[in-house]
Design a protein around this motif. Sequence first.
Motif, PDB file in Angstrom:
ATOM      1  N   ALA A   1     -10.534  64.936 -70.969  1.00 54.96           N
ATOM      2  CA  ALA A   1      -9.627  63.535 -70.629  1.00 54.96           C
ATOM      3  C   ALA A   1      -9.807  61.809 -70.551  1.00 54.96           C
ATOM      4  N   PRO A   2      -9.403  61.121 -71.590  1.00 53.50           N
ATOM      5  CA  PRO A   2      -9.744  60.050 -71.596  1.00 53.50           C
ATOM      6  C   PRO A   2     -10.134  58.994 -70.187  1.00 53.50           C
ATOM      7  N   TYR A   3     -11.519  58.609 -70.510  1.00 50.50           N
ATOM      8  CA  TYR A   3     -11.558  57.383 -69.259  1.00 50.50           C
ATOM      9  C   TYR A   3     -10.664  57.201 -68.990  1.00 50.50           C
ATOM     10  N   VAL A   4     -10.858  56.958 -67.420  1.00 55.22           N
ATOM     11  CA  VAL A   4     -10.211  55.475 -66.872  1.00 55.22           C
ATOM     12  C   VAL A   4     -10.807  54.032 -66.310  1.00 55.22           C
ATOM     13  N   ALA A   5     -10.925  52.895 -66.942  1.00 47.31           N
ATOM     14  CA  ALA A   5     -11.177  51.715 -67.066  1.00 47.31           C
ATOM     15  C   ALA A   5     -10.918  50.200 -66.823  1.00 47.31           C
ATOM     16  N   ARG A   6     -10.892  49.481 -65.640  1.00 48.27           N
ATOM     17  CA  ARG A   6     -10.527  47.920 -65.307  1.00 48.27           C
ATOM     18  C   ARG A   6     -11.513  47.375 -65.768  1.00 48.27           C
ATOM     19  N   VAL A   7     -10.561  46.543 -67.173  1.00 46.33           N
ATOM     20  CA  VAL A   7     -11.388  45.685 -67.722  1.00 46.33           C
ATOM     21  C   VAL A   7     -11.450  44.192 -67.190  1.00 46.33           C
ATOM     22  N   GLU A   8     -12.610  44.175 -67.391  1.00 49.66           N
ATOM     23  CA  GLU A   8     -13.113  42.233 -66.477  1.00 49.66           C
ATOM     24  C   GLU A   8     -12.993  41.673 -67.411  1.00 49.66           C
ATOM     25  N   LYS A   9     -13.353  41.861 -68.186  1.00 48.23           N
ATOM     26  CA  LYS A   9     -13.922  40.491 -69.471  1.00 48.23           C
ATOM     27  C   LYS A   9     -13.642  41.404 -71.021  1.00 48.23           C
ATOM     28  N   ILE A  10     -12.829  40.581 -71.687  1.00 47.25           N
ATOM     29  CA  ILE A  10     -13.092  39.879 -72.781  1.00 47.25           C
ATOM     30  C   ILE A  10     -13.427  39.338 -74.174  1.00 47.25           C
ATOM     31  N   GLU A  11     -14.363  40.281 -74.936  1.00 49.45           N
ATOM     32  CA  GLU A  11     -15.120  39.220 -75.268  1.00 49.45           C
ATOM     33  C   GLU A  11     -15.785  39.064 -76.832  1.00 49.45           C
ATOM     34  N   ALA A  12     -15.664  38.404 -77.644  1.00 49.08           N
ATOM     35  CA  ALA A  12     -15.832  38.671 -79.373  1.00 49.08           C
ATOM     36  C   ALA A  12     -17.536  38.578 -79.208  1.00 49.08           C
ATOM     37  N   GLY A  13     -18.115  39.558 -79.739  1.00 50.31           N
ATOM     38  CA  GLY A  13     -19.061  39.579 -79.985  1.00 50.31           C
ATOM     39  C   GLY A  13     -20.068  38.425 -81.556  1.00 50.31           C
ATOM     40  N   SER A  14     -20.930  38.098 -81.824  1.00 54.26           N
ATOM     41  CA  SER A  14     -21.108  37.250 -82.532  1.00 54.26           C
ATOM     42  C   SER A  14     -21.006  38.577 -83.972  1.00 54.26           C
ATOM     43  N   ASN A  15     -21.135  39.449 -84.050  1.00 54.02           N
ATOM     44  CA  ASN A  15     -20.117  40.059 -85.105  1.00 54.02           C
ATOM     45  C   ASN A  15     -19.122  40.176 -85.675  1.00 54.02           C
ATOM     46  N   ASN A  16     -18.220  39.308 -84.837  1.00 56.31           N
ATOM     47  CA  ASN A  16     -16.912  38.510 -84.199  1.00 56.31           C
ATOM     48  C   ASN A  16     -16.078  40.854 -84.317  1.00 56.31           C
TER      49      ASN A  16
ATOM     50  N   MET B   1     -32.869  27.734 -89.994  1.00 58.60           N
ATOM     51  CA  MET B   1     -32.200  28.872 -90.020  1.00 58.60           C
ATOM     52  C   MET B   1     -30.915  28.396 -89.491  1.00 58.60           C
ATOM     53  N   ALA B   2     -29.925  29.321 -90.126  1.00 57.90           N
ATOM     54  CA  ALA B   2     -28.382  29.506 -89.480  1.00 57.90           C
ATOM     55  C   ALA B   2     -28.619  29.657 -87.930  1.00 57.90           C
ATOM     56  N   LYS B   3     -27.614  28.707 -87.089  1.00 54.48           N
ATOM     57  CA  LYS B   3     -27.513  29.576 -85.545  1.00 54.48           C
ATOM     58  C   LYS B   3     -26.774  30.801 -85.784  1.00 54.48           C
ATOM     59  N   ARG B   4     -26.820  31.719 -85.016  1.00 53.13           N
ATOM     60  CA  ARG B   4     -25.847  32.635 -84.848  1.00 53.13           C
ATOM     61  C   ARG B   4     -24.539  32.265 -83.740  1.00 53.13           C
ATOM     62  N   PRO B   5     -23.707  33.211 -84.134  1.00 58.14           N
ATOM     63  CA  PRO B   5     -22.516  32.290 -83.466  1.00 58.14           C
ATOM     64  C   PRO B   5     -22.883  33.098 -82.219  1.00 58.14           C
ATOM     65  N   GLU B   6     -22.087  31.769 -81.078  1.00 62.89           N
ATOM     66  CA  GLU B   6     -21.977  32.623 -79.719  1.00 62.89           C
ATOM     67  C   GLU B   6     -21.203  33.300 -79.135  1.00 62.89           C
ATOM     68  N   LYS B   7     -21.303  33.694 -78.286  1.00 56.85           N
ATOM     69  CA  LYS B   7     -19.725  35.334 -77.952  1.00 56.85           C
ATOM     70  C   LYS B   7     -19.129  33.927 -77.281  1.00 56.85           C
TER      71      LYS B   7
END
Length: 214
Positions: A38-53, A1-7
């Motif tokens: 109105a748009p929601y406002v948020a502070r970015v704590e982490k940016i991540e590439a998921g297993s589906n790119n 079984m192929a290993k799923r790409p990690e985040k």
Amino acid sequence: MAKRPEKRDLPLYIITGTTKVVRVGDCVLMRPSENDKAPYVARVEKIEAGSNNHTYVHVTWYYRPEESMGGRRQFHGSKELFLSDHHDVQSAHTIEGKCTVHTFKNYTKLENVGPDDYYCRFEYKAATGAFMPDRVAVYCKCEMPYNPDDLMVQCEQCKDWYHPACVGLTSEQTKQLADFVCSDCSSSVKKSVNTPVPLSSGKFVLLHFSDYEN
């Protein structure tokens, strides 16, 4: 079984259709669930590439006063936000733009407030409606917290700040004043009055979501 790409963590994200770069710690405007909001406002704590790119952002939400348990009150400014303890993971594609959430002190020093300028003076517990800090300085005869949207005038003697209407003045009269001395002070001073950030009058009230009416 192929290993799923990690985040994997990403150093940045470029907002779709723009050249604007988002990094951890930036504040962003995120697409609301309803088009008329109105748009929601948020502070970015982490940016991540998921297993589906696909790119995801871990965020901490800012709440607008009307989204809090107490709702919007008289002393809340139009650009006021509360930093909540509400965390989430969202698709980066929902980011519409960047914004700046200033400290309350820095916001009141801005010469020009842009559409993407906001400020935060309270942290907010979403589950309980509690604020931190839980007390706030009050001003004027009405003993209300400071709203940076409101014109105020400072007494040259006691240094407290007053709303023109609370001391029997119109906004135009206030703007033309060279000096102002409140009714509780009898000494006259020659120093001209400016209207920057109000200084604390030394009066505080405990802040609960039910303390003030809208």
